[in-house]
Scaffold this motif. Sequence first.
Motif, mmCIF file in Angstrom:
data_model
loop_
_atom_site.group_PDB
_atom_site.id
_atom_site.type_symbol
_atom_site.label_atom_id
_atom_site.label_comp_id
_atom_site.label_asym_id
_atom_site.label_seq_id
_atom_site.Cartn_x
_atom_site.Cartn_y
_atom_site.Cartn_z
ATOM 1 N N ASP A 9 0.748 -1.299 -0.023
ATOM 2 C CA ASP A 9 -0.176 0.086 0.013
ATOM 3 C C ASP A 9 0.792 1.151 0.008
ATOM 4 O O ASP A 9 2.163 1.061 0.320
ATOM 5 C CB ASP A 9 -0.865 -0.120 1.254
ATOM 6 C CG ASP A 9 -2.136 0.896 1.220
ATOM 7 O OD1 ASP A 9 -1.998 1.599 0.185
ATOM 8 O OD2 ASP A 9 -2.810 1.165 2.123
ATOM 9 N N ASP A 44 -6.490 2.282 -2.225
ATOM 10 C CA ASP A 44 -7.868 2.073 -1.491
ATOM 11 C C ASP A 44 -8.935 2.354 -2.119
ATOM 12 O O ASP A 44 -9.967 2.311 -1.507
ATOM 13 C CB ASP A 44 -7.393 2.732 -0.296
ATOM 14 C CG ASP A 44 -7.455 4.222 -0.431
ATOM 15 O OD1 ASP A 44 -7.499 4.742 -1.527
ATOM 16 O OD2 ASP A 44 -7.018 4.973 0.637
ATOM 17 N N SER A 49 -6.369 4.929 -8.041
ATOM 18 C CA SER A 49 -6.676 3.669 -8.051
ATOM 19 C C SER A 49 -6.672 2.908 -9.437
ATOM 20 O O SER A 49 -6.333 2.010 -9.759
ATOM 21 C CB SER A 49 -7.984 3.371 -7.681
ATOM 22 O OG SER A 49 -8.270 3.568 -5.865
ATOM 23 N N ASP A 193 -13.452 0.793 2.586
ATOM 24 C CA ASP A 193 -12.525 0.263 3.525
ATOM 25 C C ASP A 193 -12.915 0.968 4.957
ATOM 26 O O ASP A 193 -12.360 1.023 6.082
ATOM 27 C CB ASP A 193 -11.202 0.827 3.436
ATOM 28 C CG ASP A 193 -10.408 -0.334 2.456
ATOM 29 O OD1 ASP A 193 -10.965 -1.162 2.053
ATOM 30 O OD2 ASP A 193 -9.256 0.023 1.975
ATOM 31 N N GLY A 268 -11.028 -2.866 0.317
ATOM 32 C CA GLY A 268 -10.265 -2.746 -1.165
ATOM 33 C C GLY A 268 -9.218 -3.567 -1.331
ATOM 34 O O GLY A 268 -9.177 -4.204 -2.500
ATOM 35 N N GLU A 292 2.480 -1.039 4.624
ATOM 36 C CA GLU A 292 1.758 0.199 4.775
ATOM 37 C C GLU A 292 2.298 1.208 5.666
ATOM 38 O O GLU A 292 3.359 1.052 6.296
ATOM 39 C CB GLU A 292 0.442 -0.157 5.289
ATOM 40 C CG GLU A 292 0.170 -0.936 6.401
ATOM 41 C CD GLU A 292 -1.121 -1.662 6.899
ATOM 42 O OE1 GLU A 292 -1.446 -1.844 7.947
ATOM 43 O OE2 GLU A 292 -1.798 -2.118 5.790
ATOM 44 N N LYS A 303 -6.910 -4.647 6.595
ATOM 45 C CA LYS A 303 -6.212 -3.662 5.511
ATOM 46 C C LYS A 303 -5.286 -4.363 4.972
ATOM 47 O O LYS A 303 -5.296 -5.405 4.957
ATOM 48 C CB LYS A 303 -5.698 -2.448 6.295
ATOM 49 C CG LYS A 303 -6.538 -1.420 7.328
ATOM 50 C CD LYS A 303 -7.183 -0.588 6.312
ATOM 51 C CE LYS A 303 -8.110 0.167 7.047
ATOM 52 N NZ LYS A 303 -8.660 1.296 6.470
#
Length: 377
Positions: A9, A44, A49, A193, A268, A292, A303
């Motif tokens: 991420d 996300d 995206s 999310d 997501g 992340e 997540k």
Amino acid sequence: MMKFILIPDSFKGTLSSEQICEIAKEKVEKHFPGAETACVPVADGGEGSVDAFLTALGGSKVSVTVKNPYFEDMESYYGLIHEGKTAVIEMASCAGLPLVEDRKNPKLTTTYGVGQLILAAAESGVEKIIVGLGGSSTNDGGCGAAAAVGIKFYDKDGKEFVPTGGTTADIAKIDLSGRAKVLDQVEIVTMCDIDNPMYGPTGASYIFGPQKGADEAMVEELDAGIKNLSRVIAEATGEDISQVPGTGAAGAMGAGMIAFFGSRLQMGIQTVLDTVNFDEMIKDADYIITGEGKLDSQSLRGKVVIGIAERAKKQNKNVIAVVGGADDSEIDKAYEMGVTAVFPINRLPQDFSISRHHSKENLGYTVDNILRLLAAK
């Protein structure tokens, strides 16, 4: 031949997922020449995206003229992947906060353009549409998007109108019969999310309204409007979805995606993993490197890092998490859920205001050291 899956991420405010992939790939090639490396930058659902999916899978970007948050024409886009069978839409591309600049007012903004993108993608012949929620300037419960695909809204006098955040309270009736038939042939999945309900103290207006320009009085007004919308949706569909987790996302767009588009809301990372065929991708992988910005209790709710680890655990794969920071009290739980090892990138005891400017170098050093150790085995 060694195989690495790089699937991070972003580190919010410092590094994009694409940048992290580039840095990690360079280090893999240095220590494991000839290794196979698959890069899957994760987004996300917000801005970026579409590009993330196109980077991971290839495909094309399609331009479409739609309405911006103030019903003005603008050029937006959606992505086509899977040989044109799947479209990816990010709500932020035509209803995002940056598009309103100094005109923030969630009473007036609309998701109409999002509906136009969904319709354009459906009419192009896709079988599936992925819609990313996030970064919106709106609080209309998806009514604008619904109107763009033929759903009609009426006030108490029987007059048709397109509701915005400030007029959802005026909705007396919803007519779903005019919804574009082409949508019946398309599976729609929404990346979401957060788990906020439609209205109330933890709902769309109270939690997200202020960042869109709403003061205290406007928040109450917006919340009352969404509560009314929820009531009228229940009358039109026979279902009360107001407390479904995620219906409050993006100005209650989550609710609109369920009620008006028949979509399911999905985390997501699960959407990304399904779309890139992750379970198949990792079958012959030696290491999965993810990460992340911060590994904490929020991460454990599914997540990016934990979503990947849980899938990888089923195949006994090694998952290395490279993170901006980690909450020590949560790391043991992350290990239980499938993470092999966690490496924070910050090398000196510095405040984030300083270390954030060195994130690129710190990430590179950390990944380099991890790979040195793996290569020395």
